[in-house]
Design a protein around this motif. Structure first.
Motif, PDB file in Angstrom:
ATOM      1  N   GLY A 144       6.701  22.915  23.220  1.00 52.24           N
ATOM      2  CA  GLY A 144       7.000  22.239  24.647  1.00 52.24           C
ATOM      3  C   GLY A 144       6.838  22.992  25.768  1.00 52.24           C
ATOM      4  O   GLY A 144       7.108  22.698  26.899  1.00 52.24           O
ATOM      5  N   LYS A 145       5.997  24.161  25.530  1.00 48.73           N
ATOM      6  CA  LYS A 145       6.138  25.169  26.959  1.00 48.73           C
ATOM      7  C   LYS A 145       4.330  25.274  26.916  1.00 48.73           C
ATOM      8  O   LYS A 145       3.668  24.796  26.484  1.00 48.73           O
ATOM      9  CB  LYS A 145       6.609  26.491  26.567  1.00 48.73           C
ATOM     10  N   THR A 146       4.238  25.841  28.227  1.00 48.72           N
ATOM     11  CA  THR A 146       3.012  26.221  28.640  1.00 48.72           C
ATOM     12  C   THR A 146       2.841  27.755  28.702  1.00 48.72           C
ATOM     13  O   THR A 146       3.439  28.765  29.440  1.00 48.72           O
ATOM     14  CB  THR A 146       2.646  25.820  30.132  1.00 48.72           C
ATOM     15  N   VAL A 147       2.147  28.263  27.619  1.00 46.42           N
ATOM     16  CA  VAL A 147       2.040  29.774  27.289  1.00 46.42           C
ATOM     17  C   VAL A 147       0.807  30.325  27.814  1.00 46.42           C
ATOM     18  O   VAL A 147      -0.339  29.511  27.439  1.00 46.42           O
ATOM     19  CB  VAL A 147       2.566  30.149  26.118  1.00 46.42           C
ATOM     20  N   THR A 148       0.565  31.535  28.000  1.00 43.81           N
ATOM     21  CA  THR A 148      -0.555  32.182  28.221  1.00 43.81           C
ATOM     22  C   THR A 148      -0.888  33.234  27.060  1.00 43.81           C
ATOM     23  O   THR A 148       0.032  33.953  26.950  1.00 43.81           O
ATOM     24  CB  THR A 148      -0.798  32.960  29.699  1.00 43.81           C
ATOM     25  N   ILE A 149      -1.882  33.168  26.402  1.00 52.65           N
ATOM     26  CA  ILE A 149      -2.285  33.703  25.069  1.00 52.65           C
ATOM     27  C   ILE A 149      -3.494  34.871  25.196  1.00 52.65           C
ATOM     28  O   ILE A 149      -4.392  34.345  25.875  1.00 52.65           O
ATOM     29  CB  ILE A 149      -2.474  32.960  23.822  1.00 52.65           C
ATOM     30  N   THR A 150      -3.423  35.933  25.009  1.00 55.10           N
ATOM     31  CA  THR A 150      -4.528  36.800  25.101  1.00 55.10           C
ATOM     32  C   THR A 150      -5.127  36.956  23.951  1.00 55.10           C
ATOM     33  O   THR A 150      -4.533  36.912  22.656  1.00 55.10           O
ATOM     34  CB  THR A 150      -3.771  38.314  25.360  1.00 55.10           C
ATOM     35  N   VAL A 151      -6.488  36.821  24.129  1.00 58.32           N
ATOM     36  CA  VAL A 151      -7.384  36.510  23.074  1.00 58.32           C
ATOM     37  C   VAL A 151      -8.314  37.854  23.051  1.00 58.32           C
ATOM     38  O   VAL A 151      -9.255  38.110  23.713  1.00 58.32           O
ATOM     39  CB  VAL A 151      -8.450  35.530  23.135  1.00 58.32           C
ATOM     40  N   PRO A 152      -7.868  38.880  22.019  1.00 55.71           N
ATOM     41  CA  PRO A 152      -8.689  39.943  21.976  1.00 55.71           C
ATOM     42  C   PRO A 152     -10.395  39.702  21.377  1.00 55.71           C
ATOM     43  O   PRO A 152     -10.769  38.618  20.896  1.00 55.71           O
ATOM     44  CB  PRO A 152      -8.185  41.082  20.895  1.00 55.71           C
ATOM     45  N   SER A 153     -11.275  40.428  21.753  1.00 57.40           N
ATOM     46  CA  SER A 153     -12.592  40.322  21.650  1.00 57.40           C
ATOM     47  C   SER A 153     -13.068  40.460  20.206  1.00 57.40           C
ATOM     48  O   SER A 153     -14.157  39.848  19.796  1.00 57.40           O
ATOM     49  CB  SER A 153     -13.729  41.371  22.506  1.00 57.40           C
ATOM     50  N   SER A 154     -11.950  41.136  19.431  1.00 59.82           N
ATOM     51  CA  SER A 154     -12.162  41.256  17.921  1.00 59.82           C
ATOM     52  C   SER A 154     -11.915  39.710  17.174  1.00 59.82           C
ATOM     53  O   SER A 154     -12.293  39.613  16.088  1.00 59.82           O
ATOM     54  CB  SER A 154     -11.517  42.159  17.228  1.00 59.82           C
ATOM     55  N   VAL A 155     -11.101  38.928  17.877  1.00 60.97           N
ATOM     56  CA  VAL A 155     -10.706  37.701  17.397  1.00 60.97           C
ATOM     57  C   VAL A 155     -11.930  36.785  17.296  1.00 60.97           C
ATOM     58  O   VAL A 155     -12.533  36.557  18.162  1.00 60.97           O
ATOM     59  CB  VAL A 155      -9.463  37.090  17.781  1.00 60.97           C
ATOM     60  N   ALA A 156     -12.074  36.208  16.228  1.00 63.07           N
ATOM     61  CA  ALA A 156     -13.192  35.142  15.845  1.00 63.07           C
ATOM     62  C   ALA A 156     -12.689  33.774  16.466  1.00 63.07           C
ATOM     63  O   ALA A 156     -11.583  33.328  16.374  1.00 63.07           O
ATOM     64  CB  ALA A 156     -13.529  34.960  14.348  1.00 63.07           C
ATOM     65  N   ILE A 157     -13.675  33.220  17.159  1.00 58.27           N
ATOM     66  CA  ILE A 157     -13.058  31.799  17.921  1.00 58.27           C
ATOM     67  C   ILE A 157     -14.175  30.947  17.153  1.00 58.27           C
ATOM     68  O   ILE A 157     -15.472  31.122  17.124  1.00 58.27           O
ATOM     69  CB  ILE A 157     -13.521  31.872  19.316  1.00 58.27           C
ATOM     70  N   LYS A 158     -13.569  29.794  16.505  1.00 56.18           N
ATOM     71  CA  LYS A 158     -14.599  28.664  15.991  1.00 56.18           C
ATOM     72  C   LYS A 158     -14.395  27.372  17.011  1.00 56.18           C
ATOM     73  O   LYS A 158     -13.234  27.038  17.515  1.00 56.18           O
ATOM     74  CB  LYS A 158     -14.192  28.400  14.664  1.00 56.18           C
ATOM     75  N   LEU A 159     -15.398  26.827  17.600  1.00 56.84           N
ATOM     76  CA  LEU A 159     -15.477  25.850  18.398  1.00 56.84           C
ATOM     77  C   LEU A 159     -16.431  24.865  17.774  1.00 56.84           C
ATOM     78  O   LEU A 159     -17.523  24.854  17.317  1.00 56.84           O
ATOM     79  CB  LEU A 159     -16.126  26.032  19.723  1.00 56.84           C
ATOM     80  N   ASN A 160     -15.684  23.389  17.341  1.00 56.31           N
ATOM     81  CA  ASN A 160     -16.232  22.515  16.588  1.00 56.31           C
ATOM     82  C   ASN A 160     -16.875  22.964  15.087  1.00 56.31           C
ATOM     83  O   ASN A 160     -18.056  22.609  14.686  1.00 56.31           O
ATOM     84  CB  ASN A 160     -17.154  21.673  17.194  1.00 56.31           C
ATOM     85  N   GLY A 161     -16.279  24.124  14.462  1.00 56.86           N
ATOM     86  CA  GLY A 161     -16.763  24.637  13.325  1.00 56.86           C
ATOM     87  C   GLY A 161     -17.827  25.796  13.414  1.00 56.86           C
ATOM     88  O   GLY A 161     -18.394  26.218  12.582  1.00 56.86           O
ATOM     89  N   LYS A 162     -18.241  25.993  14.486  1.00 52.59           N
ATOM     90  CA  LYS A 162     -18.943  26.933  14.939  1.00 52.59           C
ATOM     91  C   LYS A 162     -18.507  28.262  15.610  1.00 52.59           C
ATOM     92  O   LYS A 162     -17.380  27.842  16.389  1.00 52.59           O
ATOM     93  CB  LYS A 162     -20.280  26.668  15.609  1.00 52.59           C
ATOM     94  N   LYS A 163     -18.991  29.446  15.492  1.00 53.70           N
ATOM     95  CA  LYS A 163     -18.439  30.613  16.339  1.00 53.70           C
ATOM     96  C   LYS A 163     -18.899  30.490  17.608  1.00 53.70           C
ATOM     97  O   LYS A 163     -20.033  29.919  18.189  1.00 53.70           O
ATOM     98  CB  LYS A 163     -19.343  31.768  15.832  1.00 53.70           C
ATOM     99  N   ALA A 164     -17.828  30.878  18.624  1.00 53.22           N
ATOM    100  CA  ALA A 164     -18.114  30.613  19.972  1.00 53.22           C
ATOM    101  C   ALA A 164     -17.374  31.882  20.820  1.00 53.22           C
ATOM    102  O   ALA A 164     -16.634  32.769  20.134  1.00 53.22           O
ATOM    103  CB  ALA A 164     -17.715  29.235  20.520  1.00 53.22           C
TER     104      ALA A 164
END
Length: 223
Positions: free
Chosen positions: A117-137
């Motif tokens: 129920g809140k709006t939060v700002t999250i830090t995303v380190p460069s070492s964290v893998a991001i998947k966008l629609n099943g692909k790395k992004a």
């Protein structure tokens, strides 16, 4: 022999007698002299009692300066315990992405109680893998209004992502149109307009005026 002893004893007795008589005569003669000398001496004045020194007033004790209470040492605030890392999970919609700060802002609709129920700002380190629609992004490929699911850790109010899964397409941002640059216009040559000279009429010349005839006086008639 007996005669000699007797004579010697008599002589000794006589000598003792003469010595005693001389001593008594001398004592008798000395007694009146002593009494006369005592009579001639003036009677001693009674000794004066020593004058008492005036009693000194008791010296006043110097006033004691008020003793200052010792300054209290500043009490140190108890050291805060380091905040513990707490796991969190957030499910929601991306509202903003800041690639310079490596953060993503999420409007959370589901997840753990601390973020729901809140709006939060999250830090995303460069070492964290991001998947966008099943692909790395990369973080730059994310944007509003994509759906996002994040799991990670929280220390106080700082959120750090450990896993990021994103679906959907981000809204295309309209590129600002460049303002049209004005084209320089060359000034049109202007031809001078022909001017027609205005006709000038000769100014009228003044005609000479003839003088008026002078009147001759009539002769007077005498009777």
């Amino acid at each position: 022999m007996r005669m000699r002893r007797t004579a010697a004893a008599v002589v000794m007795v006589a000598a003792v007698t003469v010595t005693a008589a001389g001593t008594s005569v001398a004592a008798t003669a000395a007694a009146p002299a002593a009494s006369v000398a005592a009579a001639k001496k003036p009677a001693k004045a009674p000794a004066k009692a020593p004058a008492k020194a005036p009693a000194k007033a008791p010296a006043k004790a110097p006033a004691k300066a008020p003793t200052k209470a010792p300054a209290k040492a500043p009490t140190k605030a108890p050291a805060k315990k380091p905040a513990k890392k707490v796991s969190f999970s957030a499910l929601g919609t991306i509202t903003a992405v800041d690639t310079a700060k490596s953060t993503v802002t999420v409007k959370v609709t589901g997840g753990t109680k601390d973020v729901k129920g809140k709006t939060v700002t999250i830090t995303v380190p460069s070492s964290v893998a991001i998947k966008l629609n099943g692909k790395k992004a990369t973080l730059s490929a994310l944007g509003a209004p994509q759906k996002i699911q994040v799991t990670g850790t929280r220390v106080d109010t700082a959120y750090t992502a450990g896993k990021v899964v994103v679906t959907g397409k981000k809204k295309a941002t309209a590129k600002p149109k460049p303002a049209p640059t004005p084209t320089p216009t060359s000034p049109e040559p202007t031809s001078p307009e022909p001017t027609t000279p205005e006709p000038t009429s000769p100014e009228p010349t003044e005609t000479p005026t003839t003088p008026a005839p002078e009147e001759t006086p009539e002769p007077e008639v005498t009777a």
